[in-house]
Design a protein around this motif. Structure first.
Motif, short mmCIF file in Angstrom:
data_model
loop_
_atom_site.label_atom_id
_atom_site.label_comp_id
_atom_site.label_asym_id
_atom_site.label_seq_id
_atom_site.Cartn_x
_atom_site.Cartn_y
_atom_site.Cartn_z
N HIS A 1 -66.86 24.19 15.04
CA HIS A 1 -68.04 25.05 14.85
C HIS A 1 -67.60 26.31 14.13
O HIS A 1 -66.46 26.75 14.26
N VAL A 2 -68.52 26.90 13.35
CA VAL A 2 -68.24 28.15 12.66
C VAL A 2 -69.42 29.10 12.83
O VAL A 2 -70.58 28.67 12.79
N ASP A 3 -69.14 30.37 13.06
CA ASP A 3 -70.14 31.43 13.19
C ASP A 3 -69.77 32.57 12.25
O ASP A 3 -68.69 32.57 11.66
N ILE A 4 -70.64 33.57 12.19
CA ILE A 4 -70.35 34.81 11.46
C ILE A 4 -70.31 35.94 12.49
O ILE A 4 -71.28 36.14 13.22
N SER A 5 -69.21 36.66 12.53
CA SER A 5 -69.09 37.77 13.48
C SER A 5 -70.03 38.91 13.11
O SER A 5 -70.09 39.33 11.96
N VAL A 6 -70.76 39.40 14.11
CA VAL A 6 -71.59 40.58 13.93
C VAL A 6 -70.70 41.83 14.06
O VAL A 6 -71.01 42.88 13.54
N GLY A 7 -69.57 41.68 14.74
CA GLY A 7 -68.61 42.76 14.87
C GLY A 7 -68.65 43.48 16.19
O GLY A 7 -67.85 44.35 16.46
N ASN A 8 -69.57 43.11 17.05
CA ASN A 8 -69.70 43.77 18.35
C ASN A 8 -69.50 42.78 19.49
O ASN A 8 -69.99 43.00 20.59
N GLY A 9 -68.79 41.70 19.20
CA GLY A 9 -68.59 40.65 20.20
C GLY A 9 -69.69 39.60 20.18
O GLY A 9 -69.69 38.70 21.02
N GLN A 10 -70.62 39.72 19.23
CA GLN A 10 -71.69 38.73 19.08
C GLN A 10 -71.52 38.02 17.74
O GLN A 10 -70.83 38.51 16.84
N TYR A 11 -72.23 36.88 17.60
CA TYR A 11 -72.03 36.02 16.44
C TYR A 11 -73.35 35.42 15.98
O TYR A 11 -74.11 34.89 16.80
N GLU A 12 -73.63 35.51 14.67
CA GLU A 12 -74.75 34.77 14.10
C GLU A 12 -74.30 33.33 13.99
O GLU A 12 -73.21 33.05 13.49
N SER A 13 -75.13 32.41 14.47
CA SER A 13 -74.71 31.03 14.58
C SER A 13 -75.83 30.06 14.22
O SER A 13 -76.98 30.28 14.57
N GLY A 14 -75.47 29.01 13.55
CA GLY A 14 -76.39 27.91 13.26
C GLY A 14 -75.93 26.67 14.00
O GLY A 14 -74.78 26.57 14.42
N GLY A 15 -76.84 25.72 14.17
CA GLY A 15 -76.48 24.47 14.81
C GLY A 15 -76.22 24.57 16.30
O GLY A 15 -75.52 23.73 16.87
#
Length: 163
Positions: free
Chosen positions: A110-124
């Motif tokens: 799986h791959v996400d994009i880090s928001v930088g605050n410990g959260q992640y934009e994620s698909g799927g």
């Protein structure tokens, strides 16, 4: 308004130190690209675009890529390993805003994009955590280690510009 959002993200990114020593050019490109990708990704949240196994498609779209010139379908972990083999992988968190964050579970990668605050934009999301959150495929995740999924590593997106 997306430019303002991207600009705000980029300003926040500029203050974040990388977990490993990267060249200044790599950090600047990662910060600039990451801000745009996060703004694009935010427009896709709480939708089912790309389907329940569309994490690579989500990330590719956020970065202005496709699976032909970005991360291939079912190729998240292999993509990370290629970056890591070039010395671009980072094994531990935190990941800066816009970084690609890779995790693996019993069903695959799986791959996400880090928001930088410990959260992640994620698909799927519904493919690896059915019924999670609001039930849509594209959401914000509170951890790179959701459920039985474990962090593999993170890297700056290797693309030098946003298309």
């Amino acid at each position: 308004m997306a430019a303002a959002v991207g600009s705000s993200i980029v300003l926040g990114c500029a203050l974040a130190a990388p977990a490993q020593a990267d060249s200044p050019g790599t950090v600047i490109a990662g910060v600039a690209n990451g801000g745009v990708a996060l703004a694009r990704g935010a427009t896709l949240l709480h939708t089912n675009k790309f389907g329940e196994y569309g994490c690579e498609d989500f990330v590719d779209a956020a970065y202005g890529r496709t699976t032909a010139n970005g991360i291939p379908h079912d190729g998240a972990i292999a993509f990370y390993r290629q970056l890591a083999a070039k010395g671009q992988g980072h094994a531990s968190l935190p990941a800066p805003p816009g970084a690609l964050v890779f995790s693996q579970g019993e069903d695959g990668g799986h791959v996400d994009i880090s928001v930088g605050n410990g959260q992640y934009e994620s698909g799927g999301i519904q493919g690896f955590a059915p019924g999670w959150g609001d039930g849509t495929d594209n959401q914000i995740l509170p951890s790179a280690n959701l459920g039985s999924w474990k962090l593999v590593g993170w890297a700056y997106a290797p693309w030098s510009s946003i298309g």
